[in-house]
Motif scaffolding. Structure first.
Motif, PDB file in Angstrom:
ATOM      1  N   SER A   1      -3.860  27.562  34.770  1.00 45.44           N
ATOM      2  CA  SER A   1      -4.949  28.462  35.130  1.00 45.44           C
ATOM      3  C   SER A   1      -4.812  29.768  34.349  1.00 45.44           C
ATOM      4  CB  SER A   1      -4.921  28.788  36.629  1.00 45.44           C
ATOM      5  OG  SER A   1      -5.158  27.638  37.396  1.00 45.44           O
ATOM      6  N   LEU A   2      -5.832  30.107  33.591  1.00 43.11           N
ATOM      7  CA  LEU A   2      -5.875  31.415  32.924  1.00 43.11           C
ATOM      8  C   LEU A   2      -6.938  32.256  33.611  1.00 43.11           C
ATOM      9  CD1 LEU A   2      -5.713  30.193  29.210  1.00 43.11           C
ATOM     10  CD2 LEU A   2      -3.892  31.369  30.475  1.00 43.11           C
TER      11      LEU A   2
ATOM     12  N   ILE B   1      -2.906  33.205  35.761  1.00 40.63           N
ATOM     13  CA  ILE B   1      -3.869  34.275  35.996  1.00 40.63           C
ATOM     14  C   ILE B   1      -3.048  35.527  36.300  1.00 40.63           C
ATOM     15  CG2 ILE B   1      -5.666  32.712  36.803  1.00 40.63           C
ATOM     16  CD1 ILE B   1      -4.879  33.379  39.682  1.00 40.63           C
TER      17      ILE B   1
ATOM     18  N   ARG C   1     -11.059  27.979  28.934  1.00 44.32           N
ATOM     19  CA  ARG C   1     -10.217  27.959  30.132  1.00 44.32           C
ATOM     20  C   ARG C   1     -10.331  26.615  30.864  1.00 44.32           C
ATOM     21  NH1 ARG C   1     -12.430  30.727  33.716  1.00 44.32           N
ATOM     22  NH2 ARG C   1     -10.623  30.675  35.093  1.00 44.32           N
TER      23      ARG C   1
ATOM     24  N   LEU D   1      -7.337  24.075  31.774  1.00 41.10           N
ATOM     25  CA  LEU D   1      -7.071  23.627  33.145  1.00 41.10           C
ATOM     26  C   LEU D   1      -7.091  22.099  33.235  1.00 41.10           C
ATOM     27  CD1 LEU D   1      -6.611  24.259  36.120  1.00 41.10           C
ATOM     28  CD2 LEU D   1      -9.079  24.455  36.402  1.00 41.10           C
TER      29      LEU D   1
ATOM     30  N   PHE E   1       0.821  25.639  35.944  1.00 40.20           N
ATOM     31  CA  PHE E   1       1.111  26.970  35.388  1.00 40.20           C
ATOM     32  C   PHE E   1       0.028  27.925  35.884  1.00 40.20           C
ATOM     33  CE2 PHE E   1       4.521  27.026  32.067  1.00 40.20           C
ATOM     34  CZ  PHE E   1       5.028  25.759  32.330  1.00 40.20           C
ATOM     35  N   LEU E   2       0.402  28.773  36.806  1.00 36.55           N
ATOM     36  CA  LEU E   2      -0.547  29.725  37.405  1.00 36.55           C
ATOM     37  C   LEU E   2      -0.466  31.027  36.613  1.00 36.55           C
ATOM     38  CD1 LEU E   2      -2.501  30.225  39.832  1.00 36.55           C
ATOM     39  CD2 LEU E   2      -0.544  31.257  40.996  1.00 36.55           C
TER      40      LEU E   2
ATOM     41  N   ASP F   1      -3.222  21.678  32.873  1.00 39.02           N
ATOM     42  CA  ASP F   1      -2.868  22.107  34.229  1.00 39.02           C
ATOM     43  C   ASP F   1      -2.410  23.562  34.266  1.00 39.02           C
ATOM     44  OD1 ASP F   1      -2.775  21.653  36.920  1.00 39.02           O
ATOM     45  OD2 ASP F   1      -0.860  20.609  36.929  1.00 39.02           O
TER      46      ASP F   1
END
Lengths: 404, 404, 404, 404
Positions: free
Chosen positions: C334-335, C17, C324, C328, C14-15, C332
């Motif tokens: 990314s924030l 950002i 964070r 991660l 999960f991207l 899995d």
């Protein structure tokens, strides 16, 4: 990833076996899409589109059954759907694949009658006629012919054989293997009165292996209702029923079907007549190169030359596989091996599928360079002969006759 | 998707311009991976690996700065980081790209001094020496040379020019454009004492365009601390600082960096000496074909022949672009156009990047067939000459001399 | 391939950002096409299509310049094309990226005048009006505003600022950074009278990083003819000239342009109003979840909430980056990190780009699970609040008001 | 490309049917590699690697036969290789797929004896024992059990059934369908004494459909030498012979094999115990959510809960397919339909394959939102229950008991 033996080579591999063929990027990228629900509405759109358009390639308006299987599976399907244990089938010994189909028939409990052949030409319409005419009792239930013998590069004359069957007024089903001819060499399921056409994905259809096909006539369909061979995975009835709404009874090979859709786009964009003319041109150029090298073409009958591959005879005392190995090691090109009784005696050049003039010239150059590196006696200049032919063919496409 | 003009063609396009080059499948597939967080730990592993290994390709142990930009950006970066408004730079008129770099310098407010050239050879070390020796005041701050002139197929002798600078005891920075030579033609940033090497992704590095590079010497880095040209995006300082941990100060072109990683794998697997030898072999075969056609190579100095491309002069009265158009339309091959004063007069054959013998033979065949179709006067048989050379080169690689 | 730190995880990363965002498969596959000749006819078809349709996304009929560069490059381009050394520019301290743009201006030799801010709201139209009204001499040459501060999740009211400039009858150019708002939050280059809009590829445009943009008004174009800052790679004039025929003066990032074409297909198929409504819905659901957790949203002005990201304040004594890292490692996902003075104090949730309700619910669940795992004090149930909102929003989309 | 019905949705489709499952990007990209010569040395490296490592997944040291076919083909292969016409086989009515396998057996000419079932639990070891104990003549030649009934979400206790067979001292072959359990739920071909294990590619193996498998015991192999059912495509003998050198007798589905290699990399990197624990955790979270919604799980025996899917009963008066349609249309998620007698009465949630906590939370959120949108009576908060469970499971993984 696969370990690459030839990783010291840069550039693209030349996959010039007579199938699997070079898969177009658009087809590979289509296959590389997320799999979808094979029972959902989006799938039906895909299924109906493919099932409709694939018929164009077979030149038929009748149903085409698509299997998740290799071509061998479609051979089995053709027989298992239409025949009963102990049925006699007439087959012609055109080469390695015809013999494999015969063995498959035997394993299924059928009784093949084989017309012998020398592996240098297609099936003989006269011999077929004579055999059928003799079969007054109509014990022979099917005539099974390989359109394009992938092991020899000789085609059989499917329309003439149809006439031979008709002349004998014989009711046998007519089954044709077009695994290495469909979408490369003109083939007409309906016009030529074929009952079951067998095909695979990995040749003229430009897909990876994994799909195969039965185009089915009304007569074959009727026969399938009486046929006693056990079958389930291959059974046409359930598949055709599910196909009506664009689905399959068991999970279809969705991602290969994506590729088939893309391949149909490409084939129908180019146009089948153009596709066939392109294959004819490349085959003729290849044969001229072979003669230029002073080597012999395996196919002995110019009327039966294959437009999808050319099998080339090695000079006596030279091993075709040693030559192929040199070509693979030094030039990163795969050529076809000689199969069973042709092992070591011929190599085969595939010039079918997603292929163009410059790929052909690279291929023929690879053969000539390889002949040099492997110290195979030959005359220099076959490549130049092919090149000159392509110039002439493009400059005045109609004026170029097929040279024998 | 892009509309494909040539959709009536099957098979692979031959992209034989001198860059962008044919991108290997493994590189394209690497680029087709999901983008990741450019500030996360996984990215740092990628970044550090690339930043370490890219130096091998420049034959340097010093830092290489990677930009999200095309090669033009790296030209600008080299100048903007090291020079001040009004600085004089010595440039050599080797061809179109040298002239573009000169214009770029002017737009930045620098004052180029141009050594004239005839676009048929590399920069003259003697003229450079003479100019620098005359510059007693050391007003010239940089010598900017294009290693491989993509517009002409002539290289400049970078090591000799280094010696010329040294002989003049001149402190000018030495900047070299290797956009179409890096990873194709032997190039040694450290050994040859270059201060800034400029490169791009889309040639020998076998990537799509979109990345470019500055390899930076300690002397150049020191100069950058005094240089007054305004810069921010190109500024080395912040990039080198962030690079220490594998990151970039602005968002890097992550997916192209994936591709760079895969390209480095391929290049270093093959080994740079093998890569250079392969390019040399293909270039020599190409030149022999050109002579075989009785055409003239643009580059007039055999010692400066390019191994990544060959520019071929059209016979008088024939337009190179008309010829290129025939080749594109009929044979699906892109050849390089003549640029600025060479427009219509030359075409360029790119033989660099992810390329092998059979792709070369397809390429040269395409030229010969095209010459025939376009009715360009030529002698048949250039392809055959190249083929014979490749056989000989492979059979006895050491015995083949570079023919002039 | 990139070494995957999280290889013990299955499933998709999960991207989340606030950019780069999740790239759609269709865009990745488009990028994974062979590179073509950037000077050939096929390229022009691509170029003209993109250059035409990209304008729709900026809601402009004026030209949009596309760079091979990250967003930082487009910041530099906006300034370098229109301004001269020593020019004063009015900027507003809305957060980290506004400060970076200011520093970039300084490095180019401009003189920024900064309206201070607390990093919790957008730029103040009144303060801008007051400053410009005071500037009787029109020394200020440009007003530079970040539409959506990626570091804070606060937007600036671009239309109101336009009115503020007009009320002051000030001739300054109006430049707006839409890097994290374009194609996510309603933005109107023409209607709002912006002179240069700066954008990047890796956010709402759903591409990997590597392309950036300047939409250019006639007034900006006129200014560029007088502007004295040196520029070459960024210079609009040559690019616009080449763009007329669908080309670029330097080699464009062809494969990323393929992706842009696919992204335009997707955006325009969905329709910009639908795209904006989707982002609004996800942002509102996110804010409700944050309040449900009893955490505080960084943006202090509900009228300026961002629809593309939400920055969340950590409870005192808890480190956002430790949180964070837990998310991660365990989930899995990314924030976004807190930048410069917000480091450790906030984390940022990106909810922009190729995103839907279920991806949002996965994202918010990841935050709530992570808060639990990291022992961050919070109220359970934020996810449920968001879920209830989505049900209600879908059931009666018009009845849902934006809650403050 | 496939026409996308849901093209108005952004973001990734949630493919939460119990197979085909979400294919990892690395697997899709592996499949998207050029096809190679299936008789060349590079292929053998691939073939040997796959044939070796696939055994680990079946927890066997015996051979695994790989077919280009869907799972139905592997059902047929298991029977056709080992049995003779008229042979009796004992089957258990665990659900739709068990009934399909029975019908397939009938079509092949076998005589199934069916242990009736209510489609809410696995096969009953006691009933199997009783039937076999009664079969003093050993007329029953095989016991055929579906390990994980994809239509119901109930597993059968394979090890206990093995013991039941042994207690009856019955020599029948033991065949197990693991199509939706392999690589998701612990399964031990050798330890549990299974003779033929049937599997498919599109579930826990994370591949597209198109490959299927038979793991074969020595006893099964011996039986195949006597078995009289006709077979050719499915015949183990020729395949095992060719497999010794890494090849197949008919053209294998090369590109799917590339994918299998990549899937094996991923599975073995994660480690089978971790893979099983992950599936167990997601299944337990799903069941807790279902109970949280006050809905009923179809599987009535907690000891037989499936870890790869959960079938959920609709409240009376509500149609499961109407609900599924709402979920697909509004939320772009595919859920499994109720099959044959369960049509309209259940929907199935697939939580297997390449799947993680946040994908699960998105999935469960989609169900809860859908229940709201479709006005299906339910208690809010199932998602929250699942979330709380995941927090607790991660915080203290060992302390979480399986709740019944």
């Amino acid at each position: 990833m696969t370990t690459r033996l030839n990783s010291h080579f840069a550039g693209r591999h030349f996959l010039q076996i007579p199938g699997p063929t070079n898969v177009p990027d658009r087809v590979l990228r289509a296959i590389d899409q997320p799999t979808i629900d094979h029972r959902g509405p989006e799938f039906a759109v895909l299924g109906l589109d493919i099932l409709d358009r694939i018929r164009t390639v077979f030149q038929t308006t009748q149903p085409v059954v698509i299997y998740a299987a290799s071509g061998t599976g479609a051979w089995e399907a053709a027989l298992a759907n239409t025949l009963s244990p102990g049925d006699r089938v007439l087959m012609a010994e055109t080469g390695h694949f015809a013999m494999l189909w015969k063995r498959l028939a035997e394993r299924l409990g059928l009784v093949p009658e084989l017309l012998p052949g020398d592996w240098r030409r297609g099936a003989d319409p006269e011999a077929i006629h004579a055999t059928l005419a003799d079969d007054r009792a109509h014990a022979i239930k099917a005539v099974c012919i390989v359109h394009n013998e992938t092991s020899t590069g000789a085609t059989s004359r499917i329309a003439e054989i149809r006439k031979a069957i008709d002349r004998a007024s014989h009711p046998a089903l007519y089954m044709v293997d077009t695994i290495s001819s469909l979408a490369s060499i003109d083939y007409r399921h309906d016009e030529w009165g074929v009952d079951v056409t067998v095909a695979g994905s990995q040749k003229g259809l430009m897909l990876p292996p994994g799909l195969s096909f039965n185009a089915v006539s009304a007569k074959a369909l009727a026969a399938s209702r009486q046929a006693k061979l056990p079958r389930s995975y291959w059974a046409w009835d359930e598949i055709l029923e599910a196909n009506r709404k664009g689905y399959w009874p068991s999970t279809p090979a969705t991602n290969l079907l994506y590729g088939l859709q893309a391949a149909l786009d490409q084939l129908l964009d180019e146009g089948l007549p153009n596709v066939f003319a392109r294959h004819d041109r490349h085959a003729e150029a290849t044969r001229r190169a072979v003669r230029g090298w002073n080597l012999e073409i395996l196919c002995a009958n110019p009327a039966e030359y294959s437009s999808s591959l050319t099998a080339v005879m090695m000079p006596p005392g030279h091993d075709a596989d040693a030559f192929r190995s040199v070509v693979l090691q030094h030039l990163d090109m795969s050529l076809g091996t000689g199969l069973s009784k042709l092992a070591g005696k011929v190599f085969r050049i595939g010039h079918l599928g997603d292929f163009n003039d410059l790929m052909l010239m690279g291929t023929l150059s690879g053969v000539e360079i390889g002949l040099g590196l492997a110290n195979v006696p030959h005359r220099r200049g076959g490549v130049q002969v092919a090149l000159d032919y392509l110039v002439a063919a493009r400059a005045a496409p109609k004026a170029i006759d097929r040279a024998a």
